[in-house]
Design an enzyme around this catalytic site. Structure first.
Site, PDB file in Angstrom:
ATOM      1  N   ARG A 111      -6.145  53.686 -14.497  1.00  0.00           N
ATOM      2  CA  ARG A 111      -5.547  53.072 -13.305  1.00  0.00           C
ATOM      3  C   ARG A 111      -6.549  52.091 -12.687  1.00  0.00           C
ATOM      4  O   ARG A 111      -7.740  52.402 -12.616  1.00  0.00           O
ATOM      5  CB  ARG A 111      -5.185  54.161 -12.281  1.00  0.00           C
ATOM      6  CG  ARG A 111      -3.799  54.722 -12.465  1.00  0.00           C
ATOM      7  CD  ARG A 111      -3.532  55.961 -11.642  1.00  0.00           C
ATOM      8  NE  ARG A 111      -3.846  55.875 -10.222  1.00  0.00           N
ATOM      9  CZ  ARG A 111      -3.585  56.843  -9.341  1.00  0.00           C
ATOM     10  NH1 ARG A 111      -2.963  57.948  -9.740  1.00  0.00           N
ATOM     11  NH2 ARG A 111      -3.913  56.713  -8.072  1.00  0.00           N
TER      12      ARG A 111
ATOM     13  N   ARG B 183     -10.591  54.958  -1.430  1.00  0.00           N
ATOM     14  CA  ARG B 183      -9.470  55.914  -1.354  1.00  0.00           C
ATOM     15  C   ARG B 183      -9.927  57.235  -0.745  1.00  0.00           C
ATOM     16  O   ARG B 183      -9.205  57.844   0.048  1.00  0.00           O
ATOM     17  CB  ARG B 183      -8.885  56.150  -2.752  1.00  0.00           C
ATOM     18  CG  ARG B 183      -8.091  54.963  -3.251  1.00  0.00           C
ATOM     19  CD  ARG B 183      -7.884  55.015  -4.749  1.00  0.00           C
ATOM     20  NE  ARG B 183      -7.118  56.163  -5.185  1.00  0.00           N
ATOM     21  CZ  ARG B 183      -7.263  56.740  -6.389  1.00  0.00           C
ATOM     22  NH1 ARG B 183      -8.134  56.265  -7.261  1.00  0.00           N
ATOM     23  NH2 ARG B 183      -6.528  57.776  -6.701  1.00  0.00           N
TER      24      ARG B 183
ATOM     25  N   LYS C  18      -3.210  67.215  -7.751  1.00  0.00           N
ATOM     26  CA  LYS C  18      -1.826  67.357  -7.256  1.00  0.00           C
ATOM     27  C   LYS C  18      -0.806  67.005  -8.346  1.00  0.00           C
ATOM     28  O   LYS C  18       0.140  67.742  -8.598  1.00  0.00           O
ATOM     29  CB  LYS C  18      -1.592  66.438  -6.041  1.00  0.00           C
ATOM     30  CG  LYS C  18      -2.590  66.616  -4.916  1.00  0.00           C
ATOM     31  CD  LYS C  18      -2.304  65.687  -3.753  1.00  0.00           C
ATOM     32  CE  LYS C  18      -2.431  64.210  -4.064  1.00  0.00           C
ATOM     33  NZ  LYS C  18      -3.811  63.749  -4.356  1.00  0.00           N
TER      34      LYS C  18
ATOM     35  N   ARG D 296       1.145  61.303   4.175  1.00  0.00           N
ATOM     36  CA  ARG D 296      -0.285  60.985   4.177  1.00  0.00           C
ATOM     37  C   ARG D 296      -0.767  60.576   5.556  1.00  0.00           C
ATOM     38  O   ARG D 296      -1.941  60.263   5.720  1.00  0.00           O
ATOM     39  CB  ARG D 296      -0.543  59.811   3.226  1.00  0.00           C
ATOM     40  CG  ARG D 296      -0.846  60.248   1.808  1.00  0.00           C
ATOM     41  CD  ARG D 296      -0.829  59.002   0.958  1.00  0.00           C
ATOM     42  NE  ARG D 296      -1.893  58.980   0.006  1.00  0.00           N
ATOM     43  CZ  ARG D 296      -1.714  59.204  -1.294  1.00  0.00           C
ATOM     44  NH1 ARG D 296      -0.535  59.490  -1.756  1.00  0.00           N
ATOM     45  NH2 ARG D 296      -2.726  59.130  -2.106  1.00  0.00           N
TER      46      ARG D 296
ATOM     47  N   ARG E 287     -10.434  59.801 -15.414  1.00  0.00           N
ATOM     48  CA  ARG E 287      -8.988  59.982 -15.667  1.00  0.00           C
ATOM     49  C   ARG E 287      -8.417  58.855 -16.512  1.00  0.00           C
ATOM     50  O   ARG E 287      -8.753  57.697 -16.359  1.00  0.00           O
ATOM     51  CB  ARG E 287      -8.219  60.032 -14.351  1.00  0.00           C
ATOM     52  CG  ARG E 287      -6.693  60.073 -14.584  1.00  0.00           C
ATOM     53  CD  ARG E 287      -5.915  60.393 -13.366  1.00  0.00           C
ATOM     54  NE  ARG E 287      -6.232  59.522 -12.254  1.00  0.00           N
ATOM     55  CZ  ARG E 287      -5.781  59.728 -11.020  1.00  0.00           C
ATOM     56  NH1 ARG E 287      -5.017  60.768 -10.753  1.00  0.00           N
ATOM     57  NH2 ARG E 287      -6.099  58.905 -10.047  1.00  0.00           N
TER      58      ARG E 287
HETATM   59  P1  AP5 Z   1      -4.603  64.342 -10.950  1.00  0.00           P
HETATM   60  O1  AP5 Z   1      -3.699  65.507 -11.121  1.00  0.00           O
HETATM   61  O2  AP5 Z   1      -4.173  63.047 -11.540  1.00  0.00           O
HETATM   62  O3  AP5 Z   1      -5.003  64.181  -9.392  1.00  0.00           O
HETATM   63  P2  AP5 Z   1      -4.154  63.717  -8.142  1.00  0.00           P
HETATM   64  O4  AP5 Z   1      -4.436  64.648  -7.027  1.00  0.00           O
HETATM   65  O5  AP5 Z   1      -2.717  63.505  -8.525  1.00  0.00           O
HETATM   66  O6  AP5 Z   1      -4.882  62.338  -7.830  1.00  0.00           O
HETATM   67  P3  AP5 Z   1      -4.298  60.891  -7.519  1.00  0.00           P
HETATM   68  O7  AP5 Z   1      -5.440  59.916  -7.724  1.00  0.00           O
HETATM   69  O8  AP5 Z   1      -3.054  60.615  -8.284  1.00  0.00           O
HETATM   70  O9  AP5 Z   1      -4.001  60.978  -6.021  1.00  0.00           O
HETATM   71  P4  AP5 Z   1      -3.847  59.847  -5.037  1.00  0.00           P
HETATM   72  O10 AP5 Z   1      -3.388  60.622  -3.898  1.00  0.00           O
HETATM   73  O11 AP5 Z   1      -4.994  58.958  -4.767  1.00  0.00           O
HETATM   74  O12 AP5 Z   1      -2.924  58.780  -5.784  1.00  0.00           O
HETATM   75  P5  AP5 Z   1      -1.379  58.469  -5.691  1.00  0.00           P
HETATM   76  O13 AP5 Z   1      -0.935  58.095  -7.032  1.00  0.00           O
HETATM   77  O14 AP5 Z   1      -0.692  59.546  -4.947  1.00  0.00           O
HETATM   78  O15 AP5 Z   1      -6.042  64.752 -11.557  1.00  0.00           O
HETATM   79  C1  AP5 Z   1      -7.125  63.836 -11.558  1.00  0.00           C
HETATM   80  C2  AP5 Z   1      -7.936  63.981 -12.867  1.00  0.00           C
HETATM   81  O16 AP5 Z   1      -8.512  65.280 -12.906  1.00  0.00           O
HETATM   82  C3  AP5 Z   1      -7.098  63.839 -14.153  1.00  0.00           C
HETATM   83  O17 AP5 Z   1      -7.879  63.216 -15.115  1.00  0.00           O
HETATM   84  C4  AP5 Z   1      -6.817  65.298 -14.578  1.00  0.00           C
HETATM   85  O18 AP5 Z   1      -6.663  65.417 -15.967  1.00  0.00           O
HETATM   86  C5  AP5 Z   1      -8.067  66.004 -14.063  1.00  0.00           C
HETATM   87  N1  AP5 Z   1      -7.811  67.382 -13.615  1.00  0.00           N
HETATM   88  C6  AP5 Z   1      -6.710  67.815 -12.914  1.00  0.00           C
HETATM   89  N2  AP5 Z   1      -6.817  69.141 -12.653  1.00  0.00           N
HETATM   90  C7  AP5 Z   1      -8.024  69.532 -13.176  1.00  0.00           C
HETATM   91  C8  AP5 Z   1      -8.718  70.787 -13.213  1.00  0.00           C
HETATM   92  N3  AP5 Z   1      -8.203  71.897 -12.647  1.00  0.00           N
HETATM   93  N4  AP5 Z   1      -9.927  70.833 -13.810  1.00  0.00           N
HETATM   94  C9  AP5 Z   1     -10.475  69.700 -14.373  1.00  0.00           C
HETATM   95  N5  AP5 Z   1      -9.866  68.489 -14.371  1.00  0.00           N
HETATM   96  C10 AP5 Z   1      -8.655  68.404 -13.775  1.00  0.00           C
HETATM   97  O19 AP5 Z   1      -1.376  57.176  -4.732  1.00  0.00           O
HETATM   98  C11 AP5 Z   1      -1.865  55.939  -5.191  1.00  0.00           C
HETATM   99  C12 AP5 Z   1      -1.764  54.907  -4.076  1.00  0.00           C
HETATM  100  O20 AP5 Z   1      -0.386  54.727  -3.680  1.00  0.00           O
HETATM  101  C13 AP5 Z   1      -2.491  55.262  -2.770  1.00  0.00           C
HETATM  102  O21 AP5 Z   1      -3.874  54.940  -2.823  1.00  0.00           O
HETATM  103  C14 AP5 Z   1      -1.716  54.389  -1.771  1.00  0.00           C
HETATM  104  O22 AP5 Z   1      -2.111  53.046  -1.863  1.00  0.00           O
HETATM  105  C15 AP5 Z   1      -0.276  54.490  -2.261  1.00  0.00           C
HETATM  106  N6  AP5 Z   1       0.476  55.623  -1.659  1.00  0.00           N
HETATM  107  C16 AP5 Z   1       0.976  56.712  -2.311  1.00  0.00           C
HETATM  108  N7  AP5 Z   1       1.587  57.538  -1.443  1.00  0.00           N
HETATM  109  C17 AP5 Z   1       1.489  56.968  -0.229  1.00  0.00           C
HETATM  110  C18 AP5 Z   1       1.912  57.347   1.072  1.00  0.00           C
HETATM  111  N8  AP5 Z   1       2.569  58.507   1.291  1.00  0.00           N
HETATM  112  N9  AP5 Z   1       1.620  56.534   2.116  1.00  0.00           N
HETATM  113  C19 AP5 Z   1       0.963  55.355   1.918  1.00  0.00           C
HETATM  114  N10 AP5 Z   1       0.535  54.931   0.710  1.00  0.00           N
HETATM  115  C20 AP5 Z   1       0.785  55.726  -0.365  1.00  0.00           C
HETATM  116 MG    MG Z   2      -1.461  61.813  -8.704  1.00  0.00          MG
END
Ligand code: AP5
Ligand code: MG
Length: 222
Positions: free
Chosen positions: A169, A180, A24, A100, A136
């Site tokens: 991270r 997660r 994402k 979410r 990552r």
């Molecule tokens: P990446 O693009 O970083 O993936 P992502 O979907 O953004 O994954 P996240 O881990 O950031 O999602 P998340 O939802 O857990 O975390 P968030 O920060 O939102 O890609 C991942 C890896 O793959 C990278 O190394 C990239 O290079 C590689 N890659 C990408 N595309 C590729 C491809 N096509 N082919 C090969 N490799 C590829 O949330 C963190 C925390 O915040 C949550 O756990 C929660 O505690 C809190 N939080 C955030 N939002 C909320 C909410 N709305 N409600 C409650 N708590 C929340």
């Molecule tokens: Mg992300």
């Protein structure tokens, strides 16, 4: 709470929905760079920044984020409300990581100044998600994502864009990854049905190359 009827000139919201590691953030960043009408807002990036600065939000969120649990809905709805207020002159906002839960999705539906037009679901198998999360690395300065195997930086440990130090991270380590992914299945995956019912859901095969996925999204979001 967000409330009232939606205005004609409301901001278009595009939701990126998918498990942790589904790509994402990678795609949202690329879109915002390639199209000046698009702004990327990541709740995860915003929380990590708040934790780093030890703001009130950061102090509240820290334990949840570190354990891989969701931050309470009330806190997240207040965060998105103030963010969208600041972005009300923008054409399109890509929401990366919000909503979410159904409570968060319902709060978004009540907004008078925004409308969720499309929801892109990044579909990927569990084994690839684990592989992407555990490999990552992120720039500690500009948050640019890398992967030790798929997208290594030109110089080990250093961001190609700004020279910042690459870090892992804390929630990309050990058991927190599985927590997660389980939290996503139990609390967020239900949104597929929620948005599917209103015909706004588009499924993306997230196992393809970033370039292929970007081209597809860029065409849809022109
Ligand atoms: P990446 O693009 O970083 O993936 P992502 O979907 O953004 O994954 P996240 O881990 O950031 O999602 P998340 O939802 O857990 O975390 P968030 O920060 O939102 O890609 C991942 C890896 O793959 C990278 O190394 C990239 O290079 C590689 N890659 C990408 N595309 C590729 C491809 N096509 N082919 C090969 N490799 C590829 O949330 C963190 C925390 O915040 C949550 O756990 C929660 O505690 C809190 N939080 C955030 N939002 C909320 C909410 N709305 N409600 C409650 N708590 C929340
Ligand atoms: Mg992300």
């Amino acid at each position: 709470m967000l409330s009232c009827a939606v205005a004609e000139d409301s901001v278009r919201l595009v939701v990126f929905l998918g498990a942790p590691g589904s790509g994402k953030g990678t795609q949202a960043k690329r879109l915002a760079i390639s199209n000046p009408k698009i702004v990327h807002f990541s709740t995860g990036d915003s929380l990590r920044e708040a934790i780093k600065k030890a703001t009130l939000l950061g102090i509240e969120a820290k334990a949840y984020v570190e354990r891989g649990q969701l931050v309470p809905d009330g806190t997240m709805i207040r965060l998105i409300e103030s963010e969208l207020e600041a972005l009300k002159q923008v054409d399109t906002v890509v929401l990366d990581g919000f909503p979410r839960t159904v409570a968060q999705a319902e709060a978004l539906e009540q907004s008078p100044t925004t409308r969720v037009t499309k929801v892109y679901y990044f579909k990927l198998s569990h084994s690839i998600l684990v592989e992407r999360l555990s490999g990552r690395r992120l720039c500690s300065n500009c948050s640019e994502p890398y992967h030790v195997q798929f997208f290594p930086p030109k110089v080990a440990g250093q961001c190609d864009k700004c020279g910042g130090k690459l870090i892992q991270r804390n929630d990309d380590k050990g058991d927190v990854i599985e927590t997660r992914l389980a939290v996503y299945e139990s609390q967020t995956a239900t949104l597929l049905e929620y948005y599917g019912q209103s015909n706004r859901l588009i499924t993306i095969d997230a196992s393809r190359t970033p370039e292929t996925i970007h081209d597809e999204l860029a065409r849809w979001l022109m």
